[in-house]
Motif scaffolding. Structure first.
Motif, PDB file in Angstrom:
ATOM      1  N   THR A 112      51.981  43.299  49.474  1.00  0.00           N
ATOM      2  CA  THR A 112      53.388  43.635  49.329  1.00  0.00           C
ATOM      3  C   THR A 112      54.041  43.055  48.084  1.00  0.00           C
ATOM      4  O   THR A 112      55.090  43.512  47.664  1.00  0.00           O
ATOM      5  CB  THR A 112      54.184  43.138  50.541  1.00  0.00           C
ATOM      6  N   ALA A 113      53.467  42.017  47.519  1.00  0.00           N
ATOM      7  CA  ALA A 113      54.063  41.368  46.350  1.00  0.00           C
ATOM      8  C   ALA A 113      52.958  41.001  45.374  1.00  0.00           C
ATOM      9  O   ALA A 113      51.866  40.591  45.799  1.00  0.00           O
ATOM     10  CB  ALA A 113      54.842  40.123  46.759  1.00  0.00           C
ATOM     11  N   TRP A 114      53.272  41.147  44.098  1.00  0.00           N
ATOM     12  CA  TRP A 114      52.292  40.934  43.037  1.00  0.00           C
ATOM     13  C   TRP A 114      52.872  40.051  41.933  1.00  0.00           C
ATOM     14  O   TRP A 114      54.066  40.110  41.652  1.00  0.00           O
ATOM     15  CB  TRP A 114      51.888  42.271  42.411  1.00  0.00           C
ATOM     16  N   GLY A 115      51.975  39.284  41.337  1.00  0.00           N
ATOM     17  CA  GLY A 115      52.378  38.529  40.157  1.00  0.00           C
ATOM     18  C   GLY A 115      52.309  39.380  38.905  1.00  0.00           C
ATOM     19  O   GLY A 115      51.946  40.569  38.970  1.00  0.00           O
ATOM     20  N   GLN A 116      52.644  38.781  37.773  1.00  0.00           N
ATOM     21  CA  GLN A 116      52.643  39.499  36.499  1.00  0.00           C
ATOM     22  C   GLN A 116      51.264  39.526  35.851  1.00  0.00           C
ATOM     23  O   GLN A 116      51.035  40.298  34.918  1.00  0.00           O
ATOM     24  CB  GLN A 116      53.642  38.850  35.542  1.00  0.00           C
ATOM     25  N   GLY A 117      50.374  38.688  36.304  1.00  0.00           N
ATOM     26  CA  GLY A 117      49.011  38.692  35.796  1.00  0.00           C
ATOM     27  C   GLY A 117      48.759  37.653  34.720  1.00  0.00           C
ATOM     28  O   GLY A 117      49.682  37.205  34.026  1.00  0.00           O
ATOM     29  N   THR A 118      47.491  37.292  34.589  1.00  0.00           N
ATOM     30  CA  THR A 118      47.058  36.375  33.538  1.00  0.00           C
ATOM     31  C   THR A 118      45.776  36.939  32.919  1.00  0.00           C
ATOM     32  O   THR A 118      44.891  37.397  33.636  1.00  0.00           O
ATOM     33  CB  THR A 118      46.848  34.951  34.082  1.00  0.00           C
ATOM     34  N   GLN A 119      45.703  36.912  31.599  1.00  0.00           N
ATOM     35  CA  GLN A 119      44.588  37.533  30.899  1.00  0.00           C
ATOM     36  C   GLN A 119      43.378  36.606  30.877  1.00  0.00           C
ATOM     37  O   GLN A 119      43.493  35.421  30.527  1.00  0.00           O
ATOM     38  CB  GLN A 119      44.988  37.866  29.456  1.00  0.00           C
ATOM     39  N   VAL A 120      42.234  37.174  31.224  1.00  0.00           N
ATOM     40  CA  VAL A 120      40.951  36.473  31.102  1.00  0.00           C
ATOM     41  C   VAL A 120      40.082  37.285  30.155  1.00  0.00           C
ATOM     42  O   VAL A 120      39.858  38.481  30.379  1.00  0.00           O
ATOM     43  CB  VAL A 120      40.260  36.326  32.471  1.00  0.00           C
ATOM     44  N   THR A 121      39.604  36.639  29.113  1.00  0.00           N
ATOM     45  CA  THR A 121      38.736  37.301  28.144  1.00  0.00           C
ATOM     46  C   THR A 121      37.452  36.505  27.997  1.00  0.00           C
ATOM     47  O   THR A 121      37.489  35.305  27.708  1.00  0.00           O
ATOM     48  CB  THR A 121      39.423  37.425  26.779  1.00  0.00           C
ATOM     49  N   VAL A 122      36.327  37.184  28.215  1.00  0.00           N
ATOM     50  CA  VAL A 122      35.023  36.547  28.112  1.00  0.00           C
ATOM     51  C   VAL A 122      34.315  37.111  26.891  1.00  0.00           C
ATOM     52  O   VAL A 122      34.052  38.317  26.828  1.00  0.00           O
ATOM     53  CB  VAL A 122      34.189  36.777  29.383  1.00  0.00           C
ATOM     54  N   SER A 123      34.019  36.250  25.951  1.00  0.00           N
ATOM     55  CA  SER A 123      33.393  36.703  24.706  1.00  0.00           C
ATOM     56  C   SER A 123      31.889  36.466  24.755  1.00  0.00           C
ATOM     57  O   SER A 123      31.419  35.473  25.301  1.00  0.00           O
ATOM     58  CB  SER A 123      33.988  35.959  23.510  1.00  0.00           C
ATOM     59  N   SER A 124      31.167  37.410  24.148  1.00  0.00           N
ATOM     60  CA  SER A 124      29.702  37.306  24.161  1.00  0.00           C
ATOM     61  C   SER A 124      29.184  36.787  22.826  1.00  0.00           C
ATOM     62  O   SER A 124      29.917  36.569  21.894  1.00  0.00           O
ATOM     63  CB  SER A 124      29.100  38.677  24.448  1.00  0.00           C
TER      64      SER A 124
END
Length: 124
Positions: A112-124
């Protein structure tokens, strides 16, 4: 409406680890399941993990099972996602959410409720 704020995302190399946190603005979430979802560019939002109201039941997507661990601290209205052995395909925006029920499900409409999100970036 409860507010959710995620943190802990960032840039990490393959095989690295990150710990995401999600703080809820209200103690009312203490009786609800909560979950983590993620969305990569051009893809639909997908289920990652969920935890029941008391932490007694946890559920994981097959793609993260054995690498990610969900937990919660009800006294602080906070859930966590410990992410280990990260892979490039884990790159996404990660969202936390509050379930309608005591046990978090894997469908987005369970929440019912969501946050704004946080970016996760995995580099190879």
């Amino acid at each position: 409406q409860v507010q959710l704020v995620e943190s802990g995302g960032g840039l990490v190399q393959v095989g690295g680890s990150l710990r995401l946190s999600c703080v809820a603005s209200s103690r009312t979430v203490s009786n609800n399941g909560m979950g983590w979802f993620r969305q990569a560019p051009g893809k639909e939002r997908e289920f990652v993990s969920a935890i029941s109201w008391n932490g007694g039941f946890k559920n994981y997507a097959d793609s993260v099972k054995g690498r990610f661990v969900i937990s919660r601290d009800r006294t602080k209205n906070t859930i966590f996602l410990e992410m280990n052995d990260l892979k490039p395909e884990d790159t996404a925006v990660y969202y936390c959410a509050v379930s309608r029920r005591a046990v978090g499900g894997s469908a987005t409409n369970d929440y019912t409720a969501w946050g704004q999100g946080t970016q996760v970036t995995v580099s190879s």
